[in-house]
Design a protein around this motif. Structure first.
Motif, PDB file in Angstrom:
ATOM      1  N   ASP A  84       0.884  -0.960  -0.480  1.00 37.55           N
ATOM      2  CA  ASP A  84       0.446   0.079   0.030  1.00 37.55           C
ATOM      3  C   ASP A  84       0.613   1.600   0.147  1.00 37.55           C
ATOM      4  O   ASP A  84       1.016   2.287  -0.594  1.00 37.55           O
ATOM      5  N   ARG A 108      -4.533  15.966  -2.083  1.00 33.69           N
ATOM      6  CA  ARG A 108      -4.608  15.533  -0.457  1.00 33.69           C
ATOM      7  C   ARG A 108      -3.417  16.417   0.176  1.00 33.69           C
ATOM      8  O   ARG A 108      -3.429  16.325   1.022  1.00 33.69           O
ATOM      9  N   HIS A 313      -6.531   0.388   0.229  1.00 36.99           N
ATOM     10  CA  HIS A 313      -6.632   0.857   1.291  1.00 36.99           C
ATOM     11  C   HIS A 313      -5.827   2.718   1.373  1.00 36.99           C
ATOM     12  O   HIS A 313      -5.523   2.514   1.900  1.00 36.99           O
ATOM     13  N   PRO A 314      -6.453   3.139   0.686  1.00 37.68           N
ATOM     14  CA  PRO A 314      -5.691   4.460   0.486  1.00 37.68           C
ATOM     15  C   PRO A 314      -5.515   4.945   0.807  1.00 37.68           C
ATOM     16  O   PRO A 314      -4.266   6.091   1.816  1.00 37.68           O
ATOM     17  N   GLU A 315      -6.445   5.709   1.608  1.00 34.28           N
ATOM     18  CA  GLU A 315      -6.656   6.410   3.051  1.00 34.28           C
ATOM     19  C   GLU A 315      -6.266   5.709   4.466  1.00 34.28           C
ATOM     20  O   GLU A 315      -5.423   7.023   4.531  1.00 34.28           O
ATOM     21  N   GLU A 316      -5.594   5.010   4.510  1.00 39.07           N
ATOM     22  CA  GLU A 316      -5.003   4.446   5.693  1.00 39.07           C
ATOM     23  C   GLU A 316      -3.490   4.611   4.979  1.00 39.07           C
ATOM     24  O   GLU A 316      -2.626   4.901   6.464  1.00 39.07           O
ATOM     25  N   TRP A 318      -2.394   6.551   3.372  1.00 39.43           N
ATOM     26  CA  TRP A 318      -1.638   8.390   3.122  1.00 39.43           C
ATOM     27  C   TRP A 318      -2.099   9.251   5.182  1.00 39.43           C
ATOM     28  O   TRP A 318      -1.170   9.733   5.247  1.00 39.43           O
ATOM     29  N   LYS A 319      -2.219   7.807   5.510  1.00 42.33           N
ATOM     30  CA  LYS A 319      -3.634   8.625   6.981  1.00 42.33           C
ATOM     31  C   LYS A 319      -1.140   8.003   7.503  1.00 42.33           C
ATOM     32  O   LYS A 319      -0.739   9.241   8.656  1.00 42.33           O
TER      33      LYS A 319
END
Length: 411
Positions: A84, A108, A313-316, A318-319
């Motif tokens: 990821d 973002r 899981h791009p959101e996780e 990036w987090k």
């Protein structure tokens, strides 16, 4: 009775955690990092542990490979959706963007990030007007020197030009202080290209002009001639042709080199009395220039963290990236890699004990010279690595070796 059993089973399920929200909420992401230079594996694990404490619903599986395997591992895993988050070198965004390996994260990136990060750091992750990640390791190669050896040789100041470096190394050799005073990472690998690029920048050379190779003449040829002369003169450690950066660090830390070209991380490691014989004697300056052409020289050796297009899981992802590249995290580990954040350099906790390094960084980071930005970079680098080896080993004249590299560069 059935209702009673149902209530009992439901209650047991809640107690066992089967219906607990976090049992379903935990997301696993896979991240690929490098097992050499800059942040150590232990430090990356410690950073990740801090992230996991702050984000218990995200589990990060870490994998480490040597730098030499990072590119191929990233590309080969795309089909299986293996990672990821990946660490990538400044030389890869052109290829990764062209081949849809990394996600465009331009939308973002906040205004706060844009203003807070050093302008030069963005060149690490940008290609064709888009951003493919966050800069993470801001780095160039510096000239490290052994203060005690220079003092014994009667040398008052470290060299400001590459010719002066050769002159000072000869003094040290002639006085019998060291047989081979200079150490480089000239193995047939990307490490050699970084040293070569530093010299190309000093001599005012070009890699590509009008879309065609230009390194086979001018500053590109001058740079390789300097390497060959330094090697054949006996001033350079003959094992340099097989050394990577960690080999250079070990030789320097053992007191077996008066001068060494290496990344930021070596400064604090070579000053650690637990592992180094030269702790307290380490000097650092920007890599030298060439009289009439440059004051200092530097290669852009920075790296970024990006999200792969295969990630589910791009959101996780990036987090995790924003945590790892945050000013708080970077300031905490500033002894191994200097922060990407401009205001960090005014923080006494960051500068304390490495004032000399930061003084060199202010000049070196401002002069960072890029390796060629091209989707064909891997082919070009491989051809140049071979040309450098052939020249060092005396198998070909530098001009012939570079001409061959130009023909095999894919450009």
């Amino acid at each position: 009775m059935l209702k009673s059993i149902s209530r009992t089973l439901l209650g047991a399920a809640f107690i066992s955690g089967a219906f607990m929200p976090h049992a379903f909420a935990e997301t696993s992401i896979n991240a690929l990092f490098m097992a050499q230079a800059a942040y150590s594996e232990a430090d990356v694990r410690a950073m990740t542990e801090a992230f996991s404490k702050a984000n218990p619903d995200i589990k990060v599986n870490l994998e480490f490979v040597p730098y030499e395997g990072l590119h191929d591992k990233t590309v080969l895993a795309q089909g299986s959706g293996g990672y990821d988050v990946v660490l990538f070198d400044v030389i890869w965004p052109a290829e990764y963007a062209s081949n849809n390996v990394l996600v465009d994260v331009s939308a973002r990136i906040t205004e706060e990030m844009k203003k807070g990060v050093l302008p030069g750091a963005w060149t690490t992750v940008n290609y064709d007007g888009k951003s493919y990640g966050m800069p993470w390791i801001l780095d160039t190669k510096y000239l490290f020197y052994n203060k005690e050896i220079l003092e014994k040789a009667g040398i008052k100041n470290p060299p400001k030009t590459w010719d002066e470096l050769a002159e000072q190394a000869k003094i040290i050799k002639d006085k019998g202080l060291l047989a081979t005073p200079i150490s480089w990472s000239w193995s047939q690998a990307e490490a050699a290209i970084c040293d070569y690029t530093t010299l190309v920048s000093a001599y005012g050379g070009d890699f590509i002009k009008d879309g065609k190779p230009a390194f086979q003449s001018g500053g590109g040829l001058d740079a390789l001639n300097y390497m060959v002369t330094s090697y054949s003169s006996g001033l350079t450690n003959p094992n340099s042709k097989e050394f990577l950066e960690e080999d250079v660090r070990k030789v320097f830390q053992n007191g077996e080199a008066a001068f060494a070209l290496n990344w930021t991380y070596m400064y604090n490691m070579a000053n650690d009395p637990k592992d180094s014989k030269v702790a307290g004697k380490v000097g650092v300056v920007p890599a030298p220039g060439v009289a009439g052409k440059s004051e200092v020289s530097a290669v852009n050796g920075s790296m970024g963290l990006g999200i792969t297009t295969a990630s589910k899981h791009p959101e996780e992802a990036w987090k995790f990236i924003t945590f790892m590249t945050s000013q708080q995290t970077q300031n905490q580990y500033a002894k191994l890699s200097l922060p990407i954040w401009a205001s960090s350099y005014d923080d006494p906790e960051v500068t304390k004990g490495q004032e000399e390094l930061i003084a060199a960084a202010k000049l070196g980071l401002a002069a960072m010279y890029p390796r060629p930005t091209t989707p064909k970079y891997q082919e070009l680098s491989t051809a140049l690595q071979q040309a450098i080896q052939e020249s060092l080993l005396g198998q070909a004249k530098p001009e012939d070796a570079l001409r061959g590299a130009a023909e095999n560069s894919g450009l």
